[in-house]
Motif scaffolding. Sequence first.
Motif, PDB file in Angstrom:
ATOM      1  N   PRO A 130      -1.192   2.937  24.823  1.00 51.95           N
ATOM      2  CA  PRO A 130      -1.425   3.821  23.675  1.00 51.95           C
ATOM      3  C   PRO A 130      -0.777   3.245  22.422  1.00 51.95           C
ATOM      4  CG  PRO A 130       0.290   4.709  25.087  1.00 51.95           C
ATOM      5  CD  PRO A 130      -0.267   3.511  25.801  1.00 51.95           C
ATOM      6  N   LEU A 131      -1.199   3.732  21.277  1.00 56.33           N
ATOM      7  CA  LEU A 131      -0.692   3.228  20.008  1.00 56.33           C
ATOM      8  C   LEU A 131       0.835   3.304  19.990  1.00 56.33           C
ATOM      9  CD1 LEU A 131      -1.456   2.114  17.241  1.00 56.33           C
ATOM     10  CD2 LEU A 131      -1.487   4.461  16.376  1.00 56.33           C
ATOM     11  N   THR A 132       1.457   2.129  20.037  1.00 61.65           N
ATOM     12  CA  THR A 132       2.913   1.996  20.085  1.00 61.65           C
ATOM     13  C   THR A 132       3.311   0.836  19.192  1.00 61.65           C
ATOM     14  OG1 THR A 132       2.892   2.754  22.385  1.00 61.65           O
ATOM     15  CG2 THR A 132       4.915   1.726  21.583  1.00 61.65           C
ATOM     16  N   ASN A 133       4.270   1.062  18.307  1.00 59.08           N
ATOM     17  CA  ASN A 133       4.702   0.009  17.383  1.00 59.08           C
ATOM     18  C   ASN A 133       3.519  -0.605  16.646  1.00 59.08           C
ATOM     19  OD1 ASN A 133       7.453   0.236  18.130  1.00 59.08           O
ATOM     20  ND2 ASN A 133       7.103  -1.082  19.907  1.00 59.08           N
ATOM     21  N   GLY A 134       2.557   0.263  16.278  1.00 57.20           N
ATOM     22  CA  GLY A 134       1.412  -0.191  15.510  1.00 57.20           C
ATOM     23  C   GLY A 134       0.368  -0.947  16.299  1.00 57.20           C
ATOM     24  N   ILE A 193     -12.053  -6.157  27.212  1.00 57.54           N
ATOM     25  CA  ILE A 193     -10.792  -5.990  26.498  1.00 57.54           C
ATOM     26  C   ILE A 193     -11.079  -5.471  25.091  1.00 57.54           C
ATOM     27  CG2 ILE A 193      -9.311  -7.612  27.721  1.00 57.54           C
ATOM     28  CD1 ILE A 193     -10.117  -9.797  25.909  1.00 57.54           C
ATOM     29  N   GLU A 194     -10.177  -4.625  24.604  1.00 51.17           N
ATOM     30  CA  GLU A 194     -10.270  -4.076  23.257  1.00 51.17           C
ATOM     31  C   GLU A 194      -8.861  -3.796  22.768  1.00 51.17           C
ATOM     32  OE1 GLU A 194     -11.916  -0.125  20.840  1.00 51.17           O
ATOM     33  OE2 GLU A 194     -12.641  -0.576  22.866  1.00 51.17           O
ATOM     34  N   GLY A 195      -8.609  -4.108  21.520  1.00 52.32           N
ATOM     35  CA  GLY A 195      -7.294  -3.846  20.955  1.00 52.32           C
ATOM     36  C   GLY A 195      -7.381  -3.644  19.463  1.00 52.32           C
ATOM     37  N   GLY A 196      -6.281  -3.156  18.900  1.00 54.06           N
ATOM     38  CA  GLY A 196      -6.270  -2.928  17.474  1.00 54.06           C
ATOM     39  C   GLY A 196      -4.874  -2.707  16.948  1.00 54.06           C
ATOM     40  N   THR A 197      -4.752  -2.799  15.627  1.00 53.42           N
ATOM     41  CA  THR A 197      -3.471  -2.568  14.959  1.00 53.42           C
ATOM     42  C   THR A 197      -3.645  -1.484  13.910  1.00 53.42           C
ATOM     43  OG1 THR A 197      -3.937  -4.292  13.318  1.00 53.42           O
ATOM     44  CG2 THR A 197      -2.731  -4.948  15.305  1.00 53.42           C
ATOM     45  N   SER A 198      -2.532  -0.861  13.564  1.00 54.11           N
ATOM     46  CA  SER A 198      -2.518   0.180  12.539  1.00 54.11           C
ATOM     47  C   SER A 198      -1.181   0.109  11.821  1.00 54.11           C
ATOM     48  CB  SER A 198      -2.726   1.562  13.163  1.00 54.11           C
ATOM     49  OG  SER A 198      -2.686   2.574  12.175  1.00 54.11           O
ATOM     50  N   GLY A 199      -1.180  -0.497  10.631  1.00 55.05           N
ATOM     51  CA  GLY A 199       0.070  -0.654   9.897  1.00 55.05           C
ATOM     52  C   GLY A 199       0.925  -1.756  10.487  1.00 55.05           C
ATOM     53  N   ASP A 200       2.221  -1.634  10.274  1.00 55.74           N
ATOM     54  CA  ASP A 200       3.132  -2.623  10.839  1.00 55.74           C
ATOM     55  C   ASP A 200       3.045  -2.591  12.363  1.00 55.74           C
ATOM     56  OD1 ASP A 200       4.031  -3.358   8.317  1.00 55.74           O
ATOM     57  OD2 ASP A 200       5.652  -1.874   8.317  1.00 55.74           O
ATOM     58  N   PHE A 201       3.057  -3.743  12.990  1.00 56.18           N
ATOM     59  CA  PHE A 201       2.837  -3.793  14.429  1.00 56.18           C
ATOM     60  C   PHE A 201       3.701  -4.878  15.054  1.00 56.18           C
ATOM     61  CE2 PHE A 201      -0.046  -6.810  12.537  1.00 56.18           C
ATOM     62  CZ  PHE A 201       0.020  -7.910  13.368  1.00 56.18           C
ATOM     63  N   LYS A 202       3.786  -4.811  16.393  1.00 54.55           N
ATOM     64  CA  LYS A 202       4.477  -5.808  17.183  1.00 54.55           C
ATOM     65  C   LYS A 202       3.560  -6.234  18.316  1.00 54.55           C
ATOM     66  CE  LYS A 202       8.572  -6.659  20.045  1.00 54.55           C
ATOM     67  NZ  LYS A 202       9.795  -6.067  20.649  1.00 54.55           N
ATOM     68  N   ASN A 203       3.232  -7.524  18.375  1.00 52.40           N
ATOM     69  CA  ASN A 203       2.386  -8.029  19.454  1.00 52.40           C
ATOM     70  C   ASN A 203       3.101  -7.897  20.799  1.00 52.40           C
ATOM     71  OD1 ASN A 203      -0.168  -9.069  18.396  1.00 52.40           O
ATOM     72  ND2 ASN A 203       1.119 -10.423  17.149  1.00 52.40           N
ATOM     73  N   VAL A 204       2.316  -7.845  21.878  1.00 55.80           N
ATOM     74  CA  VAL A 204       2.879  -7.700  23.216  1.00 55.80           C
ATOM     75  C   VAL A 204       2.485  -8.894  24.072  1.00 55.80           C
ATOM     76  CG1 VAL A 204       2.899  -5.180  23.128  1.00 55.80           C
ATOM     77  CG2 VAL A 204       0.901  -6.362  24.049  1.00 55.80           C
ATOM     78  N   ALA A 236      -6.842  -3.883  12.196  1.00 54.05           N
ATOM     79  CA  ALA A 236      -7.786  -4.752  12.895  1.00 54.05           C
ATOM     80  C   ALA A 236      -8.274  -4.100  14.178  1.00 54.05           C
ATOM     81  CB  ALA A 236      -7.128  -6.089  13.222  1.00 54.05           C
ATOM     82  N   VAL A 237      -9.495  -4.468  14.559  1.00 58.22           N
ATOM     83  CA  VAL A 237     -10.075  -4.058  15.837  1.00 58.22           C
ATOM     84  C   VAL A 237     -10.841  -5.251  16.387  1.00 58.22           C
ATOM     85  CG1 VAL A 237     -11.703  -2.548  17.021  1.00 58.22           C
ATOM     86  CG2 VAL A 237     -10.302  -1.635  15.165  1.00 58.22           C
ATOM     87  N   ILE A 238     -10.701  -5.510  17.673  1.00 48.45           N
ATOM     88  CA  ILE A 238     -11.434  -6.592  18.326  1.00 48.45           C
ATOM     89  C   ILE A 238     -11.767  -6.159  19.746  1.00 48.45           C
ATOM     90  CG2 ILE A 238      -9.303  -7.756  19.023  1.00 48.45           C
ATOM     91  CD1 ILE A 238     -10.765 -10.412  18.722  1.00 48.45           C
ATOM     92  N   ARG A 239     -12.991  -6.460  20.192  1.00 49.81           N
ATOM     93  CA  ARG A 239     -13.424  -6.029  21.528  1.00 49.81           C
ATOM     94  C   ARG A 239     -14.475  -6.989  22.068  1.00 49.81           C
ATOM     95  NH1 ARG A 239     -15.878  -2.494  17.958  1.00 49.81           N
ATOM     96  NH2 ARG A 239     -14.169  -1.005  18.108  1.00 49.81           N
ATOM     97  N   ALA A 240     -14.552  -7.072  23.413  1.00 47.82           N
ATOM     98  CA  ALA A 240     -15.576  -7.895  24.063  1.00 47.82           C
ATOM     99  C   ALA A 240     -15.685  -7.500  25.526  1.00 47.82           C
ATOM    100  CB  ALA A 240     -15.252  -9.374  23.945  1.00 47.82           C
TER     101      ALA A 240
END
Length: 559
Positions: A298-302, A346-357, A396-400
Motif C-alpha cells: 500500500p502507499l507507504t513513503n510515497g 507488475i504495477e507501481g507508482g509514486t505520489s510526492g516524495d518517495f523511497k524506492n524499495v 508516476a505510474v508504470i504497469r505491464a
Amino acid sequence: MQVPKLLPWIGVAALVCAGLSGGCKRSAQSTDGAAKTAGSQQNLSQAERLYGVSPTLNKEVEYQPDVIVMEHGAEAIRAQSSDGFTWTIDAAAQGASQIAVDKILFATGRVVGRVLKVERKGSELDVTLGPMELTDVIKEAHINYSGTLDPANMLVYVAPPDYPGTYLDRDAPDSKEANIPHPGHFEKARIKVYALSRDGELRPLGTEQRHTAPCVAPAADGMPAQRYAMIKTAYFDARPVSDTNESGCGGSGFTRDFRYVNTGANSSTAADIAAVLLGGFSIVPDVRNGLGANIHYPLTNGMRFDAHARLRLDNPRFRFRLDITRGGVNTATVELQGVGGLDVGIEGGTSGDFKNVDRVFAIPVDISFPLAAVLPFSATFHQSALVQTLFAAKQAVIRANGEYKIGGTVMGGIVNGKATGEAPLVIEVSQNLANSLSGVSLGVNGLVLGYGGKLIVGLGGLGLVVGPYASINTSVGITRGSDAQTSLVGYTCRSAIFDLSLKYGLGWAIPTWSANIVSAFFSIFHAKPIKADYGIELGTIPIKSQKDSVPPSCEDKPA
C-alpha cells in the motif's frame, strides 16, 4: 480481505490410491502410490494432519544410530512455539525419555531435526529442533514413487508471526536482525493449518461448528465484545478443549480454547491466511489454477506496488526417487510434469516524495502433500519473491503484464551421484511485456519482479524442509521513458526484460539469504552454523531470456 477461492488443481496424491490409475502397489524397493493413509488426507488422524505423519520402524528403512524414532509422535505433540522451532511433547510418550541434545528427533515427517535444547516443564518437554540432512536420519532406503496430483490432499501450513528469515530489506542490511525472534520468546498454538475442500475453499483444519446462533462473546485478546459465532480452533494445540456452555459462549478457558469468527456476510473462517504481512508487504498465496502469489504494497513513503505471478499446471503428474545406501545419497530427484504456463504482472507508482524499495521474500507458507509411504516424506511447494522499484519521478505510474505458454517436464536433484536437471523445452509468448507496458511520468522509471516456485520432496516443515527440489524462477524488469521524450521525438521508449530458468538441488527449501537469517537465530542455542554448501543450487538451466524494446528504434538506447 476475502480469501480467494481455490479451484481444485493440484494436490500431490502421494498418499492416494484412489487418485492413481491402476490402483496401488508397494514393495520393499518401490512405492507407486502406496501409503498407510491411502485414500485422502481425510484418512489421516487429526494429529497427523496438524503435525505430520509419524515414522515407523520397518525392514524397508535403516535409520542412523542416533535417531529417535517416535512411532506415535503426532499424538505426543502438544504445541509449537511462535518462532516455529520449539515443540512441546508429552514427556511420557514413547521415545521421549531418549531425547537429548545433538540427537536427531524424528517425531513426524514435519517434526524432525537435530535437538538443540531440551527443557522439562512438568509433564511436558520443550524441544528445540535445528537443521539436519537426509543422511543424518536415513542410513538405507530406496523409494520410487509416482502418481497423479489430487487437490483433496493439499494441506496448507501458515508460519507463526515470529518465524525468522521471511524477508530482507536489501537497502538496509542490518534490518535482518529485526526478523529474528528475541531469545527465549515462546508462545504456543500459533501456526494455522488449512485443508482444501472439494468445492475449492480453504477450510481451517479440524474445525467443527459448536453453536450456530451468534452469542455475545466477552472481550478477549484485546478484541471488543461483539456478536460472534464460535467454532473449535485448528491451532497447533492438542490439549482437550472445553465444551460450550448452554449459552454457547463457553466457560473457563474460553479465550484459550476458542477463537472468534465474524458472522458477517463477507467473513471467512480462513480470513487470516488472506494476507501474510512481511515488512509492510501483503502477500496472498494464489493456487486457483496452479501456484502463485499476489503481492501488495500500500502507499507507504510515497510508494505503492502491486504484482502477481502464477505458474499454471495442466493435468500434472509427479515422481520422486530416493536411493540412500550406507549413509550416502546415490539418487534423490523430484520430477513434475504438466507445467502449462506463466502469467506475470507488475504495477507501481509514486505520489510526492518517495523511497524506492528493494526487498526479497521467502513466503512462509507450506502447500504440502504428505507422501506417507515407507517414510513420511511430503511434497511441498515453496514460493519466494523479489520486489525492486526504480522510480525517478514524484508523480508516476508504470504497469505491464506478460503471458507465456510452457510445455515439458522439470526435474532436478542427483542421479547416480551426479547433479542432474531437466527444464521445459517449449515456450511460447502469448503476451509481450513491452507491448503491454503503459504509464505516465516526467521521469525514467522501472520495476523489477522476481518469483520462484519450488517443489521440494523432503522431511521437515517450513524453513527446515530438506530434500531434492526443482524451482522455476522468473525475473521481469520493465522500464518506461519520460513523457517529455514524446514531445521531442514523437514516442516514449518502453523496454522489458524476461528471464526464465530452472534451479535444482538437494538441500533446504529456503533461499540462501533466508538460511543465513535462520542460522543467526540458531546461534542463540549455540548451534553450529549451517554448512556453506548445504542448500545451494546444484545447477541452473536457462529456459528463456528475452529483451524487447518498443518502438524497436529504442533498442540499446537510454529509456
